[in-house]
Design a protein around this motif. Structure first.
Motif, mmCIF file in Angstrom:
data_model
loop_
_atom_site.group_PDB
_atom_site.id
_atom_site.type_symbol
_atom_site.label_atom_id
_atom_site.label_comp_id
_atom_site.label_asym_id
_atom_site.label_seq_id
_atom_site.Cartn_x
_atom_site.Cartn_y
_atom_site.Cartn_z
ATOM 1 N N SER A 1 0.655 5.328 0.480
ATOM 2 C CA SER A 1 -0.102 6.661 0.710
ATOM 3 C C SER A 1 0.419 7.913 0.422
ATOM 4 O O SER A 1 1.788 7.754 -0.075
ATOM 5 N N ARG A 2 -0.163 8.917 0.452
ATOM 6 C CA ARG A 2 0.413 10.117 0.251
ATOM 7 C C ARG A 2 1.906 10.512 0.836
ATOM 8 O O ARG A 2 2.674 10.904 0.362
ATOM 9 N N LYS A 3 1.606 10.074 2.243
ATOM 10 C CA LYS A 3 2.699 10.418 3.072
ATOM 11 C C LYS A 3 3.834 9.612 2.717
ATOM 12 O O LYS A 3 4.714 9.983 2.710
ATOM 13 N N ASP A 4 3.831 8.422 2.452
ATOM 14 C CA ASP A 4 4.821 7.462 1.919
ATOM 15 C C ASP A 4 5.613 8.276 0.690
ATOM 16 O O ASP A 4 6.567 8.162 0.697
ATOM 17 N N VAL B 1 0.857 -1.088 0.023
ATOM 18 C CA VAL B 1 0.180 0.148 -0.071
ATOM 19 C C VAL B 1 0.898 1.177 -0.035
ATOM 20 O O VAL B 1 1.848 1.277 0.802
ATOM 21 N N HIS C 1 -5.714 3.841 11.972
ATOM 22 C CA HIS C 1 -5.258 5.341 11.731
ATOM 23 C C HIS C 1 -4.763 5.466 10.263
ATOM 24 O O HIS C 1 -3.949 5.919 9.923
ATOM 25 N N ILE C 2 -5.706 4.817 9.274
ATOM 26 C CA ILE C 2 -5.491 4.915 7.861
ATOM 27 C C ILE C 2 -6.714 5.377 7.216
ATOM 28 O O ILE C 2 -7.833 5.454 7.877
ATOM 29 N N ASP C 3 -6.324 5.760 6.050
ATOM 30 C CA ASP C 3 -7.513 6.289 5.202
ATOM 31 C C ASP C 3 -8.286 5.403 4.289
ATOM 32 O O ASP C 3 -9.351 5.465 3.918
ATOM 33 N N SER C 4 -7.712 4.444 3.790
ATOM 34 C CA SER C 4 -7.964 3.385 2.976
ATOM 35 C C SER C 4 -7.698 1.883 3.343
ATOM 36 O O SER C 4 -6.788 1.412 3.777
ATOM 37 N N LEU C 5 -8.749 1.127 2.546
ATOM 38 C CA LEU C 5 -8.532 -0.514 3.044
ATOM 39 C C LEU C 5 -8.661 -1.111 1.585
ATOM 40 O O LEU C 5 -9.899 -0.869 0.818
ATOM 41 N N PRO C 6 -7.987 -2.068 1.144
ATOM 42 C CA PRO C 6 -7.991 -2.890 -0.049
ATOM 43 C C PRO C 6 -9.154 -3.851 0.152
ATOM 44 O O PRO C 6 -8.830 -4.547 1.279
ATOM 45 N N THR D 1 4.128 0.136 2.512
ATOM 46 C CA THR D 1 3.759 -0.703 3.474
ATOM 47 C C THR D 1 3.260 -2.071 2.729
ATOM 48 O O THR D 1 2.542 -2.193 1.875
ATOM 49 N N ASN E 1 1.630 -6.644 6.689
ATOM 50 C CA ASN E 1 0.993 -5.601 7.375
ATOM 51 C C ASN E 1 -0.031 -4.898 7.106
ATOM 52 O O ASN E 1 -0.479 -3.675 7.446
ATOM 53 N N ILE E 2 -0.541 -5.244 5.948
ATOM 54 C CA ILE E 2 -1.640 -4.498 5.358
ATOM 55 C C ILE E 2 -3.036 -4.941 5.820
ATOM 56 O O ILE E 2 -3.261 -5.974 6.091
ATOM 57 N N VAL E 3 -3.679 -3.821 6.287
ATOM 58 C CA VAL E 3 -5.077 -4.067 6.744
ATOM 59 C C VAL E 3 -6.112 -4.226 5.693
ATOM 60 O O VAL E 3 -6.011 -3.179 4.904
HETATM 61 P P1 ADP Z 1 -1.770 9.351 4.384
HETATM 62 O O1 ADP Z 1 -0.376 9.172 4.131
HETATM 63 O O2 ADP Z 1 -2.493 10.246 3.169
HETATM 64 O O3 ADP Z 1 -1.914 10.019 5.648
HETATM 65 P P2 ADP Z 1 -2.743 6.924 5.355
HETATM 66 O O4 ADP Z 1 -3.011 7.435 6.987
HETATM 67 O O5 ADP Z 1 -3.576 6.013 4.989
HETATM 68 O O6 ADP Z 1 -2.555 8.068 4.485
HETATM 69 O O7 ADP Z 1 -1.348 6.181 5.741
HETATM 70 C C1 ADP Z 1 -0.476 6.173 6.567
HETATM 71 C C2 ADP Z 1 0.400 5.151 6.570
HETATM 72 O O8 ADP Z 1 -0.219 3.880 6.787
HETATM 73 C C3 ADP Z 1 1.360 4.952 5.489
HETATM 74 O O9 ADP Z 1 2.389 4.506 5.912
HETATM 75 C C4 ADP Z 1 0.603 3.792 4.636
HETATM 76 O O10 ADP Z 1 1.407 3.033 3.771
HETATM 77 C C5 ADP Z 1 -0.231 3.017 5.697
HETATM 78 N N1 ADP Z 1 -1.538 2.516 5.142
HETATM 79 C C6 ADP Z 1 -2.299 3.205 4.357
HETATM 80 N N2 ADP Z 1 -3.410 2.005 4.291
HETATM 81 C C7 ADP Z 1 -2.856 0.872 4.840
HETATM 82 C C8 ADP Z 1 -3.538 -0.152 5.012
HETATM 83 N N3 ADP Z 1 -4.762 -0.726 4.585
HETATM 84 N N4 ADP Z 1 -2.988 -1.303 5.577
HETATM 85 C C9 ADP Z 1 -1.629 -1.024 6.239
HETATM 86 N N5 ADP Z 1 -1.069 0.228 6.235
HETATM 87 C C10 ADP Z 1 -1.776 1.186 5.511
#
Ligand code: ADP
Length: 212
Positions: free
Chosen positions: A125-128, A123, A174-179, A149, A153-155
């Motif tokens: 994200s924007r922050k990555d 996964v 604390h994440i924005d999206s789930l596959p 990520t 460790n992927i949710v």
């Molecule tokens: P942003 O980076 O835009 O704040 P997120 O809060 O979703 O977006 O991501 C924060 C961190 O969590 C990043 O390092 C990202 O790779 C990880 N992440 C995002 N979605 C998932 C997920 N479904 N499972 C595990 N890790 C995730």
């Protein structure tokens, strides 16, 4: 919030109290041609759930918040499969530069990386991407596999889970999206991405249903 699925009789009691409340337990029982004793457990459940209020010597009356709670419960129990959006997927060998372009082109916040067989592997994200962009001048050479990520460790969420399950996972992690995923039929333990659920998906589901 605990979601309680009401029985048909409990729904009937709610309708009676809504229309005729305040009303005593005996009067409700008479309307349903039942005894007061038969109704006691239903009335107890409805009162404990906060759907009905009970006042001594007045009777049962309707709690106006019930409608809202029921609506919220209806939405929360919808299944992910009916709300999932199209997943935006890149190869894990894609460069960070191209992933940034993709985020803008597709107007999404998260990309899912797959291996060459199409199975979920990361996964992004924007922050990555921002983190990788700070101090890295060679973004065209840097593959997303280095910054993403990774599994395990992927949710994830399954299509048959509810929006409430998905919302809890988003909040607790604390994440924005789930596959949205399913196990591969041909390769056990490998995972296919069939959609995505984001905070926006859930907000939209609430907005759409409350507008009806
Ligand atoms: P942003 O980076 O835009 O704040 P997120 O809060 O979703 O977006 O991501 C924060 C961190 O969590 C990043 O390092 C990202 O790779 C990880 N992440 C995002 N979605 C998932 C997920 N479904 N499972 C595990 N890790 C995730």
């Amino acid at each position: 919030m605990t979601i309680i699925k009401l029985t048909k009789r409990q729904e009937e009691i709610l309708l009676i109290v809504k229309k005729d409340g305040p009303i005593t337990g005996k009067q409700i029982a008479d309307k349903l041609s039942l005894t007061r004793a038969t109704l006691r457990p239903d009335l107890a459940i409805l009162t404990m759930a906060g759907s009905l209020e009970a006042k001594p010597r007045v009777g049962y009356y309707f709690n106006p918040n019930t409608e809202l709670k029921k609506h919220a419960a209806d939405i929360a129990s919808q299944i992910v499969n009916d709300y999932k959006a199209h997943p935006i997927v890149v190869q894990k060998s894609t460069s960070v530069y191209d992933a940034i372009v993709q985020i803008f082109l597709e107007d999404v916040g998260t990309l899912y990386a797959v291996d060459k067989n199409g199975f979920l592997s990361g996964v992004i994200s924007r922050k990555d991407l921002l983190r990788a962009a700070i101090g890295n001048t060679n973004l065209e050479e840097l593959p997303v596999s280095v910054i993403m990520t990774r599994m395990p460790n992927i949710v994830t969420v399954k299509p048959e889970e509810t929006l409430l399950d998905a919302a809890k996972k988003l909040i607790h992690n604390h994440i924005d999206s789930l596959p949205v995923v399913r196990e591969s039929e041909t390769e056990p333990n490998m995972i296919e991405v069939i959609g995505r659920i984001t905070k926006t998906t859930i907000t939209r589901a609430y907005a759409e249903m409350l507008e009806i």
